[in-house]
Design a protein around this motif. Structure first.
Motif, PDB file in Angstrom:
ATOM      1  N   GLY A  12      -5.340   8.351   3.723  1.00 29.24           N
ATOM      2  CA  GLY A  12      -6.034   8.105   2.474  1.00 29.24           C
ATOM      3  C   GLY A  12      -5.599   9.138   1.468  1.00 29.24           C
ATOM      4  O   GLY A  12      -4.570   9.805   1.643  1.00 29.24           O
ATOM      5  N   ASP A  13      -6.379   9.306   0.418  1.00 28.42           N
ATOM      6  CA  ASP A  13      -6.050  10.231  -0.660  1.00 28.42           C
ATOM      7  C   ASP A  13      -6.038  11.666  -0.147  1.00 28.42           C
ATOM      8  O   ASP A  13      -7.081  12.287   0.036  1.00 28.42           O
ATOM      9  CB  ASP A  13      -7.067  10.064  -1.790  1.00 28.42           C
ATOM     10  CG  ASP A  13      -6.824  11.012  -2.957  1.00 28.42           C
ATOM     11  OD1 ASP A  13      -5.773  11.683  -2.988  1.00 28.42           O
ATOM     12  OD2 ASP A  13      -7.702  11.077  -3.840  1.00 28.42           O
ATOM     13  N   ARG A  14      -4.837  12.185   0.139  1.00 28.37           N
ATOM     14  CA  ARG A  14      -4.613  13.557   0.593  1.00 28.37           C
ATOM     15  C   ARG A  14      -5.308  13.883   1.917  1.00 28.37           C
ATOM     16  O   ARG A  14      -5.764  14.999   2.132  1.00 28.37           O
ATOM     17  CB  ARG A  14      -5.031  14.557  -0.494  1.00 28.37           C
ATOM     18  CG  ARG A  14      -4.153  14.541  -1.736  1.00 28.37           C
ATOM     19  CD  ARG A  14      -4.838  15.204  -2.909  1.00 28.37           C
ATOM     20  NE  ARG A  14      -6.010  14.434  -3.302  1.00 28.37           N
ATOM     21  CZ  ARG A  14      -7.149  14.979  -3.733  1.00 28.37           C
ATOM     22  NH1 ARG A  14      -7.267  16.293  -3.827  1.00 28.37           N
ATOM     23  NH2 ARG A  14      -8.166  14.204  -4.074  1.00 28.37           N
TER      24      ARG A  14
ATOM     25  N   ARG B  57     -13.951   9.853   1.317  1.00 31.07           N
ATOM     26  CA  ARG B  57     -12.839   9.212   0.619  1.00 31.07           C
ATOM     27  C   ARG B  57     -12.430   7.956   1.387  1.00 31.07           C
ATOM     28  O   ARG B  57     -12.431   7.948   2.621  1.00 31.07           O
ATOM     29  CB  ARG B  57     -11.643  10.155   0.529  1.00 31.07           C
ATOM     30  CG  ARG B  57     -11.900  11.434  -0.236  1.00 31.07           C
ATOM     31  CD  ARG B  57     -10.651  12.295  -0.263  1.00 31.07           C
ATOM     32  NE  ARG B  57     -10.916  13.631  -0.785  1.00 31.07           N
ATOM     33  CZ  ARG B  57     -10.020  14.612  -0.824  1.00 31.07           C
ATOM     34  NH1 ARG B  57      -8.788  14.394  -0.361  1.00 31.07           N
ATOM     35  NH2 ARG B  57     -10.345  15.795  -1.310  1.00 31.07           N
ATOM     36  N   PRO B  58     -12.042   6.898   0.680  1.00 27.98           N
ATOM     37  CA  PRO B  58     -11.672   5.663   1.375  1.00 27.98           C
ATOM     38  C   PRO B  58     -10.307   5.757   2.043  1.00 27.98           C
ATOM     39  O   PRO B  58      -9.427   6.499   1.600  1.00 27.98           O
ATOM     40  CB  PRO B  58     -11.654   4.621   0.255  1.00 27.98           C
ATOM     41  CG  PRO B  58     -11.311   5.407  -0.971  1.00 27.98           C
ATOM     42  CD  PRO B  58     -11.994   6.739  -0.785  1.00 27.98           C
ATOM     43  N   LEU B  59     -10.134   5.006   3.123  1.00 26.66           N
ATOM     44  CA  LEU B  59      -8.827   4.844   3.739  1.00 26.66           C
ATOM     45  C   LEU B  59      -7.961   3.973   2.842  1.00 26.66           C
ATOM     46  O   LEU B  59      -8.465   3.145   2.081  1.00 26.66           O
ATOM     47  CB  LEU B  59      -8.960   4.192   5.115  1.00 26.66           C
ATOM     48  CG  LEU B  59      -9.670   5.010   6.194  1.00 26.66           C
ATOM     49  CD1 LEU B  59      -9.966   4.129   7.399  1.00 26.66           C
ATOM     50  CD2 LEU B  59      -8.829   6.208   6.605  1.00 26.66           C
ATOM     51  N   GLU B  60      -6.639   4.159   2.924  1.00 26.04           N
ATOM     52  CA  GLU B  60      -5.701   3.349   2.169  1.00 26.04           C
ATOM     53  C   GLU B  60      -4.802   2.589   3.131  1.00 26.04           C
ATOM     54  O   GLU B  60      -4.606   3.002   4.273  1.00 26.04           O
ATOM     55  CB  GLU B  60      -4.854   4.231   1.241  1.00 26.04           C
ATOM     56  CG  GLU B  60      -5.673   4.941   0.184  1.00 26.04           C
ATOM     57  CD  GLU B  60      -4.822   5.812  -0.733  1.00 26.04           C
ATOM     58  OE1 GLU B  60      -3.602   5.924  -0.483  1.00 26.04           O
ATOM     59  OE2 GLU B  60      -5.377   6.367  -1.694  1.00 26.04           O
TER      60      GLU B  60
ATOM     61  N   GLY C 240       0.814  -1.203   0.000  1.00 24.50           N
ATOM     62  CA  GLY C 240       0.000   0.000   0.000  1.00 24.50           C
ATOM     63  C   GLY C 240       0.849   1.253   0.000  1.00 24.50           C
ATOM     64  O   GLY C 240       1.906   1.304   0.610  1.00 24.50           O
ATOM     65  N   THR C 241       0.408   2.298  -0.693  1.00 27.15           N
ATOM     66  CA  THR C 241       1.079   3.593  -0.672  1.00 27.15           C
ATOM     67  C   THR C 241       0.081   4.647  -0.235  1.00 27.15           C
ATOM     68  O   THR C 241      -1.127   4.450  -0.311  1.00 27.15           O
ATOM     69  CB  THR C 241       1.640   3.954  -2.057  1.00 27.15           C
ATOM     70  OG1 THR C 241       0.569   4.000  -3.003  1.00 27.15           O
ATOM     71  CG2 THR C 241       2.682   2.938  -2.508  1.00 27.15           C
ATOM     72  N   CYS C 242       0.586   5.766   0.210  1.00 22.75           N
ATOM     73  CA  CYS C 242      -0.261   6.836   0.725  1.00 22.75           C
ATOM     74  C   CYS C 242      -0.359   7.933  -0.320  1.00 22.75           C
ATOM     75  O   CYS C 242       0.595   8.686  -0.527  1.00 22.75           O
ATOM     76  CB  CYS C 242       0.319   7.386   2.018  1.00 22.75           C
ATOM     77  SG  CYS C 242       0.468   6.143   3.316  1.00 22.75           S
ATOM     78  N   THR C 243      -1.494   8.053  -0.981  1.00 20.17           N
ATOM     79  CA  THR C 243      -1.668   8.992  -2.080  1.00 20.17           C
ATOM     80  C   THR C 243      -1.568  10.433  -1.599  1.00 20.17           C
ATOM     81  O   THR C 243      -2.291  10.852  -0.699  1.00 20.17           O
ATOM     82  CB  THR C 243      -3.033   8.774  -2.752  1.00 20.17           C
ATOM     83  OG1 THR C 243      -3.145   7.414  -3.168  1.00 20.17           O
ATOM     84  CG2 THR C 243      -3.195   9.692  -3.950  1.00 20.17           C
TER      85      THR C 243
END
Length: 228
Positions: free
Chosen positions: A167-169, A218-221, A33-36
């Motif tokens: 998550g995304d930003r 927004r979804p969690l990553e 997983g990466t953090c957008t």
């Protein structure tokens, strides 16, 4: 947890002792997983086009890539709104800063040198200084400014980033999210649907309760905590 570059090169790793390790040669920490939109340095966390940074041992700021700093929290428990073009951190490279300090983690908090940003409980997020003063408390869509001596986070030890997810930003700490809404707006909001404050790219602040400009939805990553 790691932050990985495209192609599999890992540049930042948060270890289980709460410390941040940066630089090349960390490929063995790579996770799937990466953090957008998330980048880190020793004194700052970059979320989209915004940076949360410990400027020195007396000042912690939210600043925009365009050069404006809409909010400054101080060690004396006070805060100052922008617009201003000073006290930003955009001249610093990711992983390299001109001053001392590190981004560290613990149970529901992120530490930036002498400042901690974190969830005290389900309904309160605070910015507090190691000297004992709290500069701001975020409630369920409300703001409670300092200086005050309660709702600090300094009795907690450093360790794994429990209750801190990405998550995304955005970063979520407990029931609160801090995130880049659309590049021009950065908000602090609560899971019940209330927005506490909106920082704007022109250096101004909207600090009345509302329900817009949130990053909830927004979804969690998956950004994993790396072993020591």
């Amino acid at each position: 947890m790691d932050l990985s570059k495209p192609g599999g090169s890992t540049s930042q790793v948060w270890k289980s002792d709460g410390t941040l390790q940066t630089g090349p040669g960390l490929d063995h920490w790579h996770a799937s997983g990466t953090c957008t939109g998330i980048t880190a340095g020793y004194n700052f966390l970059q979320i989209g086009d915004w940076r949360l940074a410990r400027i020195n041992d007396r000042h912690f700021t939210f600043s925009h890539r365009g050069g404006q700093t809409p909010m400054m929290y101080k060690s004396d428990g006070t805060h100052k709104k922008g617009p201003r073009t000073s006290f930003g951190s955009w001249g610093w490279e990711a992983g390299k800063t001109p001053s001392f300090g590190e981004v560290r983690f613990g149970d529901h908090f992120i530490q930036f040198g002498e400042f901690r940003l974190g969830a005290v409980d389900d309904n309160h997020l605070s910015v507090s200084h190691s000297g004992g003063l709290t500069a701001m408390i975020f409630g369920q869509g409300t703001l409670h400014p300092g200086p005050r001596h309660d709702y600090g986070l300094w009795e907690k030890p450093l360790g794994e980033p429990m209750g801190v997810t990405f998550g995304d930003r955005f970063v979520q700490i407990g029931n609160f999210r801090l995130g880049d809404v659309d590049s021009k707006h950065f908000s602090v909001s609560h899971v019940i649907g209330k927005t506490n404050v909106v920082f704007k790219s022109d250096g101004t602040v909207n600090d009345w309760p509302g329900t817009s400009f949130t990053t909830f939805g927004r979804p969690l990553e998956e950004c994993f905590v790396a072993p020591p």
